[in-house]
Design an enzyme around this catalytic site. Structure first.
Site, mmCIF file in Angstrom:
data_model
loop_
_atom_site.group_PDB
_atom_site.id
_atom_site.type_symbol
_atom_site.label_atom_id
_atom_site.label_comp_id
_atom_site.label_asym_id
_atom_site.label_seq_id
_atom_site.Cartn_x
_atom_site.Cartn_y
_atom_site.Cartn_z
ATOM 1 N N LYS B 266 28.994 42.024 16.672
ATOM 2 C CA LYS B 266 29.691 43.312 16.559
ATOM 3 C C LYS B 266 31.200 43.143 16.734
ATOM 4 O O LYS B 266 31.981 43.771 16.033
ATOM 5 C CB LYS B 266 29.177 44.294 17.614
ATOM 6 C CG LYS B 266 27.792 44.840 17.319
ATOM 7 C CD LYS B 266 27.434 46.012 18.224
ATOM 8 C CE LYS B 266 27.503 45.650 19.690
ATOM 9 N NZ LYS B 266 26.527 44.663 20.121
ATOM 10 N N THR B 268 33.083 40.488 16.073
ATOM 11 C CA THR B 268 33.718 39.885 14.889
ATOM 12 C C THR B 268 33.750 40.879 13.729
ATOM 13 O O THR B 268 34.714 40.920 12.972
ATOM 14 C CB THR B 268 33.010 38.588 14.437
ATOM 15 O OG1 THR B 268 31.684 38.892 14.025
ATOM 16 C CG2 THR B 268 32.971 37.549 15.542
ATOM 17 N N ARG B 290 36.810 46.194 24.386
ATOM 18 C CA ARG B 290 36.702 46.084 25.841
ATOM 19 C C ARG B 290 37.369 44.806 26.330
ATOM 20 O O ARG B 290 37.369 43.795 25.632
ATOM 21 C CB ARG B 290 35.217 46.046 26.238
ATOM 22 C CG ARG B 290 34.545 47.398 26.163
ATOM 23 C CD ARG B 290 33.048 47.249 26.276
ATOM 24 N NE ARG B 290 32.507 46.626 25.076
ATOM 25 C CZ ARG B 290 31.269 46.183 24.967
ATOM 26 N NH1 ARG B 290 30.444 46.273 25.990
ATOM 27 N NH2 ARG B 290 30.863 45.659 23.844
ATOM 28 N N LYS B 301 30.079 30.236 26.912
ATOM 29 C CA LYS B 301 31.257 30.453 26.098
ATOM 30 C C LYS B 301 31.404 31.948 25.814
ATOM 31 O O LYS B 301 30.499 32.571 25.280
ATOM 32 C CB LYS B 301 31.062 29.694 24.785
ATOM 33 C CG LYS B 301 32.311 29.109 24.235
ATOM 34 C CD LYS B 301 31.981 28.125 23.135
ATOM 35 C CE LYS B 301 33.106 28.079 22.160
ATOM 36 N NZ LYS B 301 32.718 28.328 20.789
ATOM 37 N N ALA B 520 27.735 47.754 30.113
ATOM 38 C CA ALA B 520 26.969 48.551 29.147
ATOM 39 C C ALA B 520 25.619 48.933 29.724
ATOM 40 O O ALA B 520 24.798 49.529 29.051
ATOM 41 C CB ALA B 520 26.798 47.767 27.856
ATOM 42 N N PHE B 551 25.689 46.414 23.115
ATOM 43 C CA PHE B 551 24.242 46.346 22.904
ATOM 44 C C PHE B 551 23.818 46.974 21.569
ATOM 45 O O PHE B 551 24.632 47.122 20.663
ATOM 46 C CB PHE B 551 23.487 46.998 24.072
ATOM 47 C CG PHE B 551 23.654 46.284 25.378
ATOM 48 C CD1 PHE B 551 24.145 44.988 25.443
ATOM 49 C CD2 PHE B 551 23.302 46.906 26.561
ATOM 50 C CE1 PHE B 551 24.262 44.326 26.654
ATOM 51 C CE2 PHE B 551 23.437 46.249 27.788
ATOM 52 C CZ PHE B 551 23.916 44.960 27.823
ATOM 53 N N PHE B 639 25.335 34.573 7.800
ATOM 54 C CA PHE B 639 25.410 33.197 8.315
ATOM 55 C C PHE B 639 25.234 32.250 7.136
ATOM 56 O O PHE B 639 24.659 32.623 6.112
ATOM 57 C CB PHE B 639 24.313 32.938 9.341
ATOM 58 C CG PHE B 639 24.454 33.737 10.614
ATOM 59 C CD1 PHE B 639 25.482 34.654 10.795
ATOM 60 C CD2 PHE B 639 23.541 33.582 11.651
ATOM 61 C CE1 PHE B 639 25.604 35.377 11.968
ATOM 62 C CE2 PHE B 639 23.655 34.303 12.830
ATOM 63 C CZ PHE B 639 24.678 35.208 12.980
ATOM 64 N N TRP B 668 33.758 35.893 9.507
ATOM 65 C CA TRP B 668 33.767 34.772 10.450
ATOM 66 C C TRP B 668 34.335 33.519 9.786
ATOM 67 O O TRP B 668 35.144 32.823 10.376
ATOM 68 C CB TRP B 668 32.353 34.516 10.970
ATOM 69 C CG TRP B 668 32.341 33.643 12.198
ATOM 70 C CD1 TRP B 668 32.417 34.049 13.492
ATOM 71 C CD2 TRP B 668 32.282 32.211 12.230
ATOM 72 N NE1 TRP B 668 32.415 32.978 14.343
ATOM 73 C CE2 TRP B 668 32.336 31.835 13.604
ATOM 74 C CE3 TRP B 668 32.196 31.210 11.266
ATOM 75 C CZ2 TRP B 668 32.289 30.503 14.007
ATOM 76 C CZ3 TRP B 668 32.168 29.879 11.671
ATOM 77 C CH2 TRP B 668 32.209 29.537 13.032
#
Lengths: 788, 788
Positions: B266, B268, B290, B301, B520, B551, B639, B668
């Site tokens: 979300k 990205t 946020r 990470k 959240a 979420f 992807f 991405w």
């Protein structure tokens, strides 16, 4: 008459009605105005100015409770007075402005004064004042070319109304005095029409220069600063490289005699001195101060920003958050603390192989040691670089730190005074599988990382010091470090901005670095080496850098010389020793002084004998400074109850004891001009030259170093080590830490270990109850008596 | 050949020797160079570039261990390759630059490229590249008019050497591409000559615009920003007043389908969408994100800054400290926590009179109630304003809060992942006189103060919310608030800067607000109302503000609408629903997905059936958004293993389920241009207009509101309350908190309360184990099942 205040609406989401009534208003007229406010839903509070004679409970009670918003609604009482020219209603604001003008020593004769957006009574009062003394223009316009040109012409600008921050500082000519009385007014800081003269009020009464303007003034390049808001900036260390060949300025330390629990004003002397040097003698100077802990700010009144007319501004920025350095220390400290307990848990619950796989994971099929792990392998005598080739025994040796939980000395920290965290039990959740243990939270400034920040001289050095920090022993008695835990990189990243000193300014626009605030007890209590180094370059060879050492000279100054100067290689030029008549009377046998309890009459009335008897402490502290070969100037911080005879006596006795000079200072009440004599004396002493030397050789055994300090500085007959202290000294010596300097943890209320022994105690044996070590910061700290 | 690198010396106090050897060097020649470094005390590390063919362990071992400084020394292997024009040694840096050029889609034909301070092999490689494609100039000059003019002419500037930060950004024309490969090189981010492509590397590969330049671009006035360093600024709330009459832009929410534990991107998508809107479609846009918790950054990470070519930069600034907001929350939270325990201790150990004297001290002989104390007196029904007039009974009533320690819900917090603080015992020091009690530390972003920050719309409102926060009950079951403890003013002062949103930028220079990061789970998980409000003014009526809900849409989006939009009054225009083929396959019955474990082949190979079956979850989440009357655009985050057929199927089924549109996204891997289709779809959907409505009326009983969410959103048959939950609901209703919205604390891994139930679970009864309240933030939060 009523004017909704848009500035507050913007700043705080509040509408404040601003009512200023003429002195001939009747009670009913005033109540009518208040009732109108009561019914206006858009208005959240009231700022009312009325004559003192008119004030009544009926008026006070007329205001609806919901308009009484905390900190905003305020009723100020003015006074009907006869001015120089005509009768006039003088509001508290006007009176404050007039007082500010007098205090700041501004000569009004022939000056052009611009009053912006002022309301009625202020204007009237000032007109009254200026009809004889100067010329005055008024403006309620904003951001117009006309205002700009007026601003350029004015010698003094008085901001009497909202939105002073909307005036671009570039519009104001250098040298123009700007008085901001609007914020004072709103802050409700007046009491019966007289300013309460809180430090915060004085601080808010001055508009600081934009920090980029200040930076430019002192020769910083645009890419050497990182601005934080309007009044703070971080200074990059690259400057040290650029000015490598620039000769350093004079380096002045402000220390004190043994203080009362109220403090004797070292911070105000420091700030007053640079104000005097720069604003009055036109000599480049810089003050380097510690950042105060945020915790106590909400307890007793903090005073680290200075006080009165010798302050760092804005005081709120100084006292809270600043640029986040203490927060970064808290984060780094607690990351390391969490790593210790988590590591113990993992080692207790996992096989060698599982631990090893966790430490050296396969990433996309490739396993590699990190740099820090290769260093650990070397330390363990394993000369391999391929993770796949370690024997089972080597894997175990590499993966297990075998920390002995009972030896953990690394505590968690918070920048909050929270007594319930002094002793706690951690790890009681079921997920921690029974590995609970006693622990504690310390105040963040007591973290060894704070001491590291204060003593480091570069990012590389800081990283090495962080890596060396010892957090516990392993089950064989060997030290376990942050490097062993593999967190040095993370600690360094968290601290990468904190290492840059923070630039602020005094009330009179002199530059100030606020950087690092290590405890003066278990650490050395001095601001950062880096701030001093940078400031010494910036002031130039003829300039002065003034920094302060915590507590009495026997503690703060001794550590400044033996620890801080040893780390930095910098050579001090002058010591300013701060004394007060109050503290000297205490040392002469006066009754005890306790915070919060009114002073006994011995302290508020002349008493020559007590002063004379108490000067023994001052003499002893002068002698201590002379051990280090640095000339001493005594600064007598004068209180309003001190008499001429008392002041003269102190100065006379100080000079007789070997001080280069001794002068009374009035910076608290009048700012820099009250410290001009001190500034002149310091300048002369600096020209005399110092013959600085350390008190001891670090290669001496730990015990000898402690004994030297106890005898030569405190005046003890000898020292006495507890068995605990002796065994720690043996252990540190065996671990190779015997050649570190000593950081004594002793009460600051006496030269001895007993706070009640005033003056110059003699023939005492100094008890050393325990000895600890801050290996990253680089010192051994003996605990004297029962000090914790 | 050897060139001491002054930049690092300045930045990190390190001297790095920088050796680049021609491909025909012999092993001995290389070793000779290394041995020279070994003997040079001024040099701390080595950056060596040699041909892959030449590399040997002998070379590696020639370097003295002490030169192997962590994170600095690096040996890069180049390759001897045949270029377009002539044979050339291509260093990893050169290869990275060429790759960056290709990735960023820069067309080289006819472009003028300036390479600054590049070392030999990079120059050679680029000459090779540019001989056909463009023209190239090289410079090793700094700060000269000549450089400035070259910079102005260049279309692409490649910084191949130290001190890129010394180039004033004003020298570079808008639209010029700046590639900074120097930092990449030093960071050792290459693996066998190939960039590792870590997010941090991509982030560092781009030089952000100076934040004051960015601020000016988006219409902020100079006095509306407070700069923090070079790439962050706080924006003042006064802007909302200035732009009061400006129409808001379009308001876009990015939500997701029920995710795998790996997350579906979300953040990205949010960043890619604004990059597409502004950098490619030239529409004003703003992302509102946020601030991530710092704790987990050092664990797994972190990905809150986005990833790949859709990131907020600089990533380190985003992930660590930022401007100190979370630190301010920690300080305020823990000040309140300390006040609770200290108050209980004082009430247990002192007389009424002593307590009263402590609360209302005599200052210079005057005793006064503070505003907040006057409010408390009113609450207690005591209509007096003179502290001297209270009866003994009134003094007792006023001075004693009578907190029941077993009811304390206010926990201490830290922004550190520290499992050993999950359950602790506090107050075990002897000074606490036996008043120890069990307690815990939560992660700082779980503090109610964080939720307050996220939902407030002004300083005044924040102060009121902070004052209302309930921390415990008294012994009569009545709520005790921060106001009762008298600390609201201190909390507000600590939070006065945190309330201002933080401005940063994406990799493509689009503005981003990073502000507030409430959990959240026990909070509502959305960034701040204030950031959204300010951004909506700044983008203008035709612009877009894109924000993200934590979420799946069943949780984050539901709370966004029912809690955040209710608090702000803002009306959303479009929902972007993020899906991945991976998550859909999981919902279709694919094997379980676990972080850290390689994906099963169902996820890496085409499997149309699993995708088709899993789209039920996507359809359900679309329907949930439609309950609120807002059009939905599905963003399929592609992807590299996704096939054309899978992608087409998802888009087809999404549109059939009622989505306005559904498009694949490639942000991405290629940045904003990979999301241009999404941006177009969102723009069209926004023009369609929404018919926004809340799901429930807050005036409904608490149980009814919970049931509505469970049935209409989650698809539950009914809810089931534990006795604990029922009694809490009764208590909150009786205390007057029954009309607050609901903030469900439920697993995000299923629409139901059971994380293993994928797809669209049916016929389940939702268990409510407990109910809690955040009165300051303004919601009731039921705990579903066993979620903590």
């Amino acid at each position: 008459m009523q004017e909704v205040n848009q500035n507050l609406a913007e700043e705080a989401g509040l509408n404040i009605s601003h009512i200023c009534l003429p002195p001939d208003s009747s009670e009913d007229e005033i109540i009518d105005e208040i009732l109108k406010i009561n019914e206006d839903n858009r208005v959240h509070g009231l700022a009312l100015q009325i004559s003192e004679d008119l004030f009544s409970n009926k008026i006070l009670n007329a205001l609806k409770p919901e308009k009484d918003v905390d900190g905003v609604t305020d009723i100020n009482l003015g006074k009907l007075v006869r001015g120089d020219a005509h009768e006039c209603f003088v509001s508290p604001v006007a009176r404050a402005v007039i007082e500010l003008l007098a205090k700041s020593g501004v000569n009004l004769d022939g000056k052009k004064v611009l009053v912006i957006g002022a309301h009625g009574s202020l204007e009237a009062a000032l007109q009254c004042l200026f009809q004889r003394k100067g010329s005055m223009t008024m403006s309620s316009q904003w951001k117009t070319p006309q205002l700009q040109s007026k601003l350029h012409e004015a010698d003094i600008v008085i901001l009497g109304s909202p939105k002073p921050e909307e005036i671009p500082l570039s519009w104001i000519q250098p040298g123009t005095t700007v008085l901001n009385c609007f914020h004072d007014f709103l802050s409700g800081l007046f009491e019966n029409g007289i300013p309460k003269k809180h430090d915060i009020e004085i601080s808010r009464g001055q508009t600081p220069k934009a920090v980029d303007v200040l930076a430019k003034e002192i020769g910083l390049l645009a890419d050497e600063i990182e601005i934080y808001g309007k009044s703070k900036a971080k200074v990059r260390l690259s400057l040290l490289e650029r000015l490598r060949d620039q000769a350093d300025g004079k380096y002045v330390l402000v220390a004190g005699i043994t203080p009362t629990p109220l403090g004797e004003g070292k911070s105000t002397v420091t700030i007053g001195l640079v104000q005097a040097l720069t604003a009055h003698l036109h000599v480049n100077s810089f003050a380097c101060l510690r950042q105060p802990s945020q915790g106590p700010t909400f307890g007793v009144k903090g005073g680290a920003a200075g006080g009165g007319y010798a302050q760092v501004i804005p005081m709120e920025e100084f006292n809270l958050h600043l640029t986040g350095d203490i927060h970064a220390i808290t984060a780094a400290n607690n990351l390391l603390a969490a790593a210790i307990d988590t590591r113990i848990l993992h080692e207790n619950t996992q096989t060698d192989k599982a631990l090893y796989n966790r430490l050296v994971p396969s990433v996309n099929g490739v396993r590699e040691f990190s740099e820090i792990q290769l260093a650990r392998l070397k330390k363990l005598g394993i000369n391999k670089t391929d993770p796949g080739t370690l024997t089972e025994e080597e894997v175990s040796k590499f993966a297990r730190l075998n920390i002995d939980p009972s030896t953990i000395t690394w505590q968690r920290v918070l920048d909050t005074n929270d007594r319930f965290l002094r002793k706690i039990t951690i790890g009681q959740a079921s997920t921690e599988k029974g590995y609970s243990r006693p622990a504690q939270f310390d105040i963040a400034v007591a973290s060894e990382i704070m001491a590291v920040l204060a003593l480091t001289d570069s990012l590389r050095d800081m990283k090495e010091r962080l890596g060396r920090m010892v957090v516990a022993s392993d089950k064989n008695g060997q030290p376990v470090t942050a490097d062993d835990l593999g967190v040095t990189g993370a600690l360094t990243v968290l601290m990468k901005d904190a290492i840059k000193p923070n630039l602020m300014q005094t009330l009179e626009g002199t530059p100030v670095f606020v950087h690092a605030g290590p405890f003066a007890n278990i650490a050395h209590g001095n601001s950062s080496v880096l701030a001093d180094k940078i400031a010494l370059k910036l002031v130039g060879e003829e300039g002065f850098v003034v920094t302060e050492a915590g507590f009495g000279a026997d503690i703060g100054m001794e550590k400044f010389f033996n620890i801080k100067c040893r780390a930095s290689g910098l050579v001090p030029s002058v010591v300013v020793l701060v004394a007060t008549v109050r503290a000297l009377k205490m040392h002469g046998g006066g009754p005890s002084v306790t915070a919060g309890v009114p002073l006994k009459k011995e302290y508020t009335e002349e008493n020559i004998q007590l002063v004379a008897d108490g000067c023994c402490n001052l003499q002893k502290q002068i002698q201590i400074a002379q051990l280090f070969g640095v000339p001493v100037v005594v600064a007598l911080n004068v209180f309003k109850t001190d008499t001429r005879a008392e002041i003269d006596l102190v100065c006379e006795l100080a000079k007789r004891a070997g001080a280069f000079d001794a002068v009374p200072c009035y910076h608290w009440s009048v700012g820099g001009k009250g410290s001009v004599d001190l500034a002149r004396a310091v300048r002369e002493a600096a020209n005399k030259g110092s013959h600085f030397q350390f008190l001891y050789d670090v290669q001496l055994p730990i015990v000898e170093k402690i004994r030297t300090i106890a005898q030569a500085v405190y005046g003890a007959k000898d020292i006495e080590l507890s068995p605990e202290a002796q065994s720690k000294i043996d252990r540190y010596t065996q671990q190779g830490f015997g050649n570190l300097p000593i950081c004594m943890a002793k009460t600051h209320l006496s030269l001895s270990h007993q706070p009640e022994k005033k003056g110059v105690p003699r023939d005492f044996i100094l008890p050393i109850s325990d000895v600890r070590a801050s290996i990253g910061a680089g010192f051994i700290y003996p605990l004297v008596g029962t000090v914790s």
